[in-house]
Design an enzyme around this catalytic site. Sequence first.
Site, PDB file in Angstrom:
ATOM      1  CG  HIS A  71      -0.583   0.360   2.482  1.00  0.00           C
ATOM      2  ND1 HIS A  71      -0.296  -0.569   3.468  1.00  0.00           N
ATOM      3  CD2 HIS A  71      -0.365   1.570   3.061  1.00  0.00           C
ATOM      4  CE1 HIS A  71       0.079   0.050   4.570  1.00  0.00           C
ATOM      5  NE2 HIS A  71       0.045   1.345   4.357  1.00  0.00           N
ATOM      6  CG  ASP A 104       0.300  -3.986   2.816  1.00  0.00           C
ATOM      7  OD1 ASP A 104       0.901  -3.512   1.831  1.00  0.00           O
ATOM      8  OD2 ASP A 104      -0.491  -3.329   3.513  1.00  0.00           O
ATOM      9  CB  SER A 130       2.807   1.833   6.357  1.00  0.00           C
ATOM     10  OG  SER A 130       1.540   1.533   6.856  1.00  0.00           O
TER      11      SER A 130
HETATM   12  N1  ARG Z   1      -4.837   0.796   7.666  1.00  0.00           N
HETATM   13  C1  ARG Z   1      -3.578   0.850   6.988  1.00  0.00           C
HETATM   14  C2  ARG Z   1      -2.987   2.254   7.055  1.00  0.00           C
HETATM   15  O1  ARG Z   1      -3.481   3.068   7.769  1.00  0.00           O
HETATM   16  C3  ARG Z   1      -3.666   0.330   5.591  1.00  0.00           C
HETATM   17  C4  ARG Z   1      -4.387   1.186   4.596  1.00  0.00           C
HETATM   18  C5  ARG Z   1      -4.400   0.652   3.187  1.00  0.00           C
HETATM   19  N2  ARG Z   1      -5.276  -0.495   3.034  1.00  0.00           N
HETATM   20  C6  ARG Z   1      -6.622  -0.415   2.760  1.00  0.00           C
HETATM   21  N3  ARG Z   1      -7.321  -1.534   2.658  1.00  0.00           N
HETATM   22  N4  ARG Z   1      -7.244   0.710   2.595  1.00  0.00           N
HETATM   23  O2  ARG Z   1      -2.308   2.783   6.222  1.00  0.00           O
HETATM   24  N1  GLU Z   2      -1.289   1.532   7.669  1.00  0.00           N
HETATM   25  C1  GLU Z   2      -0.618   2.572   8.404  1.00  0.00           C
HETATM   26  C2  GLU Z   2       0.402   3.342   7.559  1.00  0.00           C
HETATM   27  O1  GLU Z   2       0.216   3.534   6.390  1.00  0.00           O
HETATM   28  C3  GLU Z   2       0.009   1.976   9.610  1.00  0.00           C
HETATM   29  C4  GLU Z   2      -1.045   1.596  10.549  1.00  0.00           C
HETATM   30  C5  GLU Z   2      -1.078   2.499  11.770  1.00  0.00           C
HETATM   31  O2  GLU Z   2      -1.600   3.602  11.705  1.00  0.00           O
HETATM   32  O3  GLU Z   2      -0.567   2.009  12.777  1.00  0.00           O
HETATM   33  O4  GLU Z   2       1.367   3.883   8.044  1.00  0.00           O
END
Ligand code: ARG
Ligand code: GLU
Length: 770
Positions: free
Chosen positions: A89, A225, A658
Site C-alpha cells: 500500500h 502487504d 507502514s
Molecule cells: N490501515 C492501513 C494504514 O493506515 C492500511 C491502509 C491501506 N489499506 C486499505 N485496505 N485501505 O495505512
Molecule cells: N497503515 C498505516 C500506515 O500507512 C500503519 C497503521 C497504523 O496507523 O498504525 O502507516
Amino acid sequence: MISKRIFAFIAAAWLSIGISAARPDEGMWLPMLLKQLNESEMQKKGMKLSAEDIYSVNQSSLKDAIVSFGGFCTGEMISPEGLLLTNHHCGYGQIQQHSSVENDYLTKGFWAMDKSQELPNPGLTATFIVRMEDVTKQILAGTDAAKTEAEREAIIQKNMATVGKAATAGTHYGAVIRPFFYGNEYYMYVTETFKDIRLVGAPPSSIGKFGGDTDNWMWPRHTGDFSLFRIYAGPNNEPAEYSPNNKPYKPKHHLPISLSGIKQNDFTMVFGFPGRTNEYLTSDAIEEIYNVSNPAKIKIRTTRLNVLDKDMKASDAVRIQYAAKHASIANAWKKWQGENRGLRKANTIEKKKELERQFANWINADAARKQQYGNLMAEFEKNYKALDGITISRDYIMEAANGVELIRYASGFAKLQQLIESKAPQAEINAEADKLERAAAGYFKDYNAPTDQKVFVALMGLYYNDLDKKLLPAAVRTAGEKNKGDFSKLASDIYSKTSLTSEAGVKKLLADVKAGKTNVLAKDPAFELANNINEHYRTQVLPTYTAVNDNLNLLYRTYMTGLRAMQQDKKFYPDANSTLRVAYGKVEPYEPLDGVTYNYYTTLEGIMEKAAMPGVEDYVIPEKLRELYEKKDYGPYGMNGEMPVAFISSNHTTGGNSGSPVINANGQLIGTNFDRNWEGTMSDIAYNPDQVRNISVDARYMLFIVDKFAGAGHLVKEMTLVTDDTSGLPQVDSRKKAEPAKELSEKEKRKAEKAAKKAKKKAKEAAEVN
Ligand code: ARG
Ligand code: GLU
C-alpha cells in the site's frame, strides 16, 4: 480490616505504578537516547543488541538500513545491492502509475526478472538518517526575549535555518529540525535523500491487498502487504537524479532475514518514521475528539461512503474510478470508530482527569509551582471553551463541504481568481491557468459528476441540518432555508451550469481566462459557492482556531515541563512527528472481547478459509496460490507444515510506520509492519498495552511469494537469509574497531566456525530453492 495506614500505602503504591512506571511496550523512542533511556529495559525483554548497534554515529548500525520512503512510509534495505522492502500500500501509487489495461500490474503483479526491467519513479525518494543531534540550545537562543508566540516562532525559524545550514554546508545532506515535547526540545536529523528509486516487484493486489477494506485495521489478517524497490546511486554511491548509468546503491547495512520465525513473547523492535500522535492531550481535548469531532467525521464519511458504495456497485467504470478514493475515505473512517471504542473501553477521559487532579495537587503543594503553573489548567479550560463551535465548523468544512469533490476542486481555482482580481500580468495569469489545465486530465480520469452530485446533496444536507445556523456560511444557510435543507435543487442548478465538472468545460473556461475574460471564473456557480465557504472559513473559523492553537501550544509546553517535573521517575517519549523512532515490545496475543483470545499469527490456511466465503471480492485469490497451498510447496519458508502469513506484536506504531522493519532480538528482519488492530487505534491518544497490537507481514511469507509464487528467486539470492542466533549486525570493518577483539579458545573457535558454516549452508539452501 486493613488499617488506614496500610491502605494509604497500598493506594500510593498503586498510583505510583500506574503513573510513574513506564508502561511496558509504550513509546516511540529517539534512536540517540536509547542508551540512556531504554537499553537496559530492551535487554531485559530479550534483546541481544546494544543501543550502539541500533544507532551509532561512528560506525554503521541498524539505522543505516532504514529509510523514509517518499516521506509517507518507511522502507528497509534487505540486500547489499540497495533492495528496498516496503508495503504494497506504500508503493501502490507507483504500481498504479506503471499500470495500464495491457500491463495491469495492480491486478497481475509485477516482477523485474533482471535489473534492466526495474521501473523508475520520478519524484519518489528514499531518505536515510546520517545522524541526529540535540539542538535545543541553539534553536531556543534568544527566545526568552520574545513577547508573543509569534515572535518566538520567528526567532526559532531563523535559528533553524542557521543551524541547518551550518550542519550541511559543503555536503549533499539535508537537515530536518523539529520541535519535540511541544517545543521544549529540538532535534536535528541530518539526512541523505536518494532520488532514483525503481520498482522491482509487487504481488498482485489479491495478495498485496488481500482482505482490502473488509479486513483493514483488523486482526486476524492475511495480507501480503509488501513491495520491492531498489535505490540507485551515482558514481560515488551518492544520490543522483535518475540516469540509466546509475548503479544499485550499496547500503552501509542491510537487514539479514530470519528463517527461524517467531514465538510468543519474542522480543520485537519496530524502526521507522511514525507520523503523528497526541499522547499528552488533556481530558478537555479528548472529550472534544470523543464527543464532537470523531462522531461528526464518522457520520459525514458514513454518508459519503454510502453514496459511493451504491454507484460503485452499479457501474464498473465508477468502481475503478473511485477505488483508491473509497479506500482512503474508509481508512480514517474505520480508524476513528476504533479509536472511540478504545477510548471508551480504557476509560481514557477519566484517567486523564485523575492525572490532572494529581497535577493540581502537586502544584498546590508548593508556592513556587503555584507561581509557575497556577493558572495552567484554568487556561486550558478557557481555550478549549473558546473552540466551542469552531471545532465542529472546521470538521464540517473539511469533511462535508470539502467531501464534495466539486467544491474542493473549485477551491483550487482561488489563486487564479486572485491573480485576475489583482490585475496581475497576463503572463502570470496564463502560467497559473496552464498549471490548472495540466492537472485537469488526471483529475477527471477519476471523476464522475453524477456520483459527486449525489454526494453534494447528501453532505450539504448534513452540513445544513447538523450545525447551528449561525455557524453556516451564508450561501449554505440561504440555500438550505429556501428548500428546508433539501439541496437537490441547488445541486442540479450548480452541476448543470458550472464549467468545473468536465475536462472540456475547464479547458474552455481557462481559454476564456487566457483570452482576457475577467469575469468567467467569478461567475461560475461552483466557484462562487466554494469561494463563499472558504471566505467563511478564513474569517469566521481560522482566526480563532489559529489563536487558540497558538495559546494551546504554549500551554502544552508548560504542561509538559510540569508533568516531567512531577513524574521524575517516568520516562517520557515525545509525540510522533515523522522523525525516526524505535518502538519495542514482544510477539503477543490479545483478548479483543471477554472470552475471546486472538492468536499471535496467521497462516495460509486462513487465506483459504476466507477465500471459501462466497461473494467477498476482497477475498478472491490467485489460482497459483491455491496450487502452492494444495501441494504444501512452501520450501524453506514454511514451518511444521504451515505457511505463516502475518503476526502481531505489542509495538507502539502509527501511520507512517507502514513498511517499517520488525526486527528480532538479534537484529534480524522478521516482518514488515503494515497496520494496527482496530481495538488499538486509540494508541495515537493513549496507549493501552492490553489491546494495542501492530500487524506485520511475516518475512517468510514475503520470501515465499517472491520465490515460490512469482518465481523471482534471483531476488531472494541477493538477500541474506539467516537462522537463529546469527548476528544481524553490520559486518563491516568499522565495527571491529569498536569491539575489542577477544581471544577465543581453540574450542570456542571450532564451535564458532561450525555454527557459521551451518548457518551459511542453510542460507544457501534457502536461497537456491528454485
Ligand atoms: N490501515 C492501513 C494504514 O493506515 C492500511 C491502509 C491501506 N489499506 C486499505 N485496505 N485501505 O495505512
Ligand atoms: N497503515 C498505516 C500506515 O500507512 C500503519 C497503521 C497504523 O496507523 O498504525 O502507516
